[in-house]
Design an enzyme around this catalytic site. Structure first.
Site, PDB file in Angstrom:
ATOM      1  N   ARG A  17      19.665 -21.190 -43.343  1.00 27.19           N
ATOM      2  CA  ARG A  17      20.772 -22.069 -42.968  1.00 27.19           C
ATOM      3  C   ARG A  17      20.341 -22.907 -41.769  1.00 27.19           C
ATOM      4  O   ARG A  17      19.265 -22.704 -41.230  1.00 27.19           O
ATOM      5  CB  ARG A  17      22.004 -21.240 -42.589  1.00 27.19           C
ATOM      6  N   GLU A  28      11.857   0.209 -38.542  1.00 28.21           N
ATOM      7  CA  GLU A  28      10.793  -0.752 -38.246  1.00 28.21           C
ATOM      8  C   GLU A  28      10.225  -0.468 -36.862  1.00 28.21           C
ATOM      9  O   GLU A  28      10.973  -0.147 -35.929  1.00 28.21           O
ATOM     10  CB  GLU A  28      11.347  -2.173 -38.295  1.00 28.21           C
ATOM     11  N   LYS A  77      16.824  -7.697 -45.898  1.00 26.21           N
ATOM     12  CA  LYS A  77      15.758  -7.731 -44.903  1.00 26.21           C
ATOM     13  C   LYS A  77      14.503  -6.995 -45.367  1.00 26.21           C
ATOM     14  O   LYS A  77      13.383  -7.403 -45.037  1.00 26.21           O
ATOM     15  CB  LYS A  77      16.248  -7.150 -43.573  1.00 26.21           C
ATOM     16  N   ASN A 128      16.169 -17.093 -41.580  1.00 26.63           N
ATOM     17  CA  ASN A 128      17.556 -17.528 -41.662  1.00 26.63           C
ATOM     18  C   ASN A 128      17.644 -18.736 -42.574  1.00 26.63           C
ATOM     19  O   ASN A 128      17.038 -19.782 -42.306  1.00 26.63           O
ATOM     20  CB  ASN A 128      18.089 -17.884 -40.268  1.00 26.63           C
TER      21      ASN A 128
END
Length: 459
Positions: free
Chosen positions: A293, A200, A115, A291
């Site tokens: 996928r 974050e 990430k 993502n």
């Protein structure tokens, strides 16, 4: 491509089988001991057991799954979502075995799976990002307080290799920071085999809006518009829709441009989703993650565009994809998806495994779609995600889609397990949802009211 092994189970395995049937491609299912009689096993042309019920010994055992693919002469392997779908080592092993990986380049999976690295790549592609920190290795938190002060409170502690909101913790004050970071590290190490975390900035009233992209693998990509995914419990989505309510045309265009820029920068291949946080107060947007996928909520996009994303994914992997220009992709009407789960909303949405003694859904038709991997009489096991079905509706506009959704939910019947059907009916009828005034914290803030309305529906 003549035969595809599906490295998954349940609803998404059935979805992929239907796409393969439409393309004239044979399918091979894999199953754990708990899924020997499952719907996806019966739908496939062939099936092979891959181990005991726990996922680590079956659906996450890449060696066994690829051995099954070789035994059945599979040309390709489709991972669906979850399990091995974003596992770089599995993707590379499939390619090394001469089996077509029906997904993005493993490098894209690796880049976006980290990430913090994904944030840096997004910044390089000109995508707005929130203030964040360096990574902190497991049990190494020196400098954490200084990093938090620079990021600013409130903030989130996030797993570097995480996803789906797993382990994410909100921190409002310095005295909460160390415990939150240590807890996230422990959970991340167990869930992702990577205990590193980063910080974050938290947007207090955040909307979750994502852009569906489709990359051609050659540095070009298109988008298929946005989906609103702000109705969430435990950081996981339960209702998604397209278009996202209340966004200006200019904002939609900027978000889509940013998402396509990232996909093109990565030379991304196939369907992917670029997720953004949208500040509900300012409508500023920031990169959340990508993502790599097919998404659970992909039917929402299919309903408003007419695309079959899974078929397009397979065609691209087979080398017979013809790129569609952006101007040829149109959105018509509005679509909404609800995820039906075997869970108890009154007990913090805890899973509720058991037999589906009664399971009746509205009749599927042009504007009502039901995606499921179970039938009446099947059992929702404690081993996997407790999804029962996805109910997707379409309407000429959002008002028509909402009316159709309420009608569809009203005729659905589930018995034998605790479930969220009445809770979803309460969501669909709430004034905030009807007006499009939701953010990712809305379910938690409104939970008591929604539970009360759900109890009335169930009665």
């Amino acid at each position: 491509m003549k035969r595809i092994l599906i490295a998954n189970r349940g609803e998404i395995a059935c979805r992929i089988i239907r796409a393969c049937q439409a393309l004239g491609i044979a399918t091979v299912a894999v199953y754990s001991e708990a899924d020997a009689q499952a719907l996806h096993v019966q739908m496939a042309d062939a099936a092979e057991p891959v181990g005991p019920a726990p996922a680590a010994q079956s659906y996450l055992d890449g060696e066994r799954i690829l051995a099954a693919a070789r035994r059945h002469g599979a040309d390709g392997v489709h991972p669906g979502y979850g399990f091995l779908s974003e596992n770089t080592a599995f993707a590379r092993a499939a390619e090394a075995a001469g089996i077509t990986w029906i997904g993005p380049d493993p490098r894209s999976i690796e880049d976006m799976g980290d990430k913090q690295r994904a944030r840096a790549i997004a910044e390089a592609a000109g995508v707005p990002t929130l203030p964040g920190s360096r990574r902190f290795a497991a049990e190494a938190l020196d400098g954490l307080e200084a990093a938090a002060a620079e990021v600013g409170y409130p903030l989130l502690v996030k797993a570097t290799g995480g996803g789906g909101g797993i382990g994410m913790r909100r921190v409002d004050a310095p005295e909460q920071l160390r415990a939150a970071a240590a807890g996230t590290q422990q959970l991340a190490a167990k869930a992702f085999k990577d205990g590193t975390v980063y910080l974050e900035r938290l947007v207090p009233r955040a909307r979750h809006v994502e852009i569906q992209v489709f990359g051609h693998g050659d540095g070009s990509a298109v988008h298929l518009f946005e989906r609103e995914c702000s109705v969430q419990r435990r950081f996981q989505k339960i209702v998604e829709e397209s278009p996202a309510p209340g966004l200006t045309a200019a904002l939609r265009a900027r978000m889509a441009e940013a998402a396509v820029s990232l996909a093109a920068h990565q030379r991304y291949r196939g369907p992917g989703t670029v997720e953004f946080i949208v500040d509900a107060d300012t409508l500023d947007f920031f990169f959340l993650e990508m993502n790599t996928r097919i998404q659970v909520e992909h039917p929402v996009t299919e309903m408003v565009t007419g695309w079959d994303l899974v078929q397009a994914q397979i065609r691209l992997a087979a080398g017979c994809h013809v790129p569609v220009p952006q101007h040829a992709i149109e959105r018509r009407g509005a679509a909404i998806e609800c995820r039906l789960y075997a869970e108890n909303p009154a007990k913090n949405f805890l899973p509720s495994p058991g037999p589906l003694k009664r399971f009746r859904m509205p009749e599927a038709m042009a504007h009502v779609r039901v995606d499921t991997g179970v039938r009446e009489g099947d059992a929702i096991t404690p081993y996997y995600d407790p999804m029962i079905a996805k109910l997707i509706v379409w309407g000429e506009d959002r008002g028509a889609a909402l009316a159709r959704l309420r009608q569809a939910l009203a005729v659905a019947e589930i018995d034998g397990v605790r479930h969220n059907l009445a809770f979803l009916q309460a969501v669909a009828g709430h004034a905030d949802f009807v007006a499009g005034r939701v953010d990712t914290g809305w379910v938690e803030r409104t939970r008591a009211e929604l539970l009360g309305a759900a109890a009335g529906v169930a009665a």
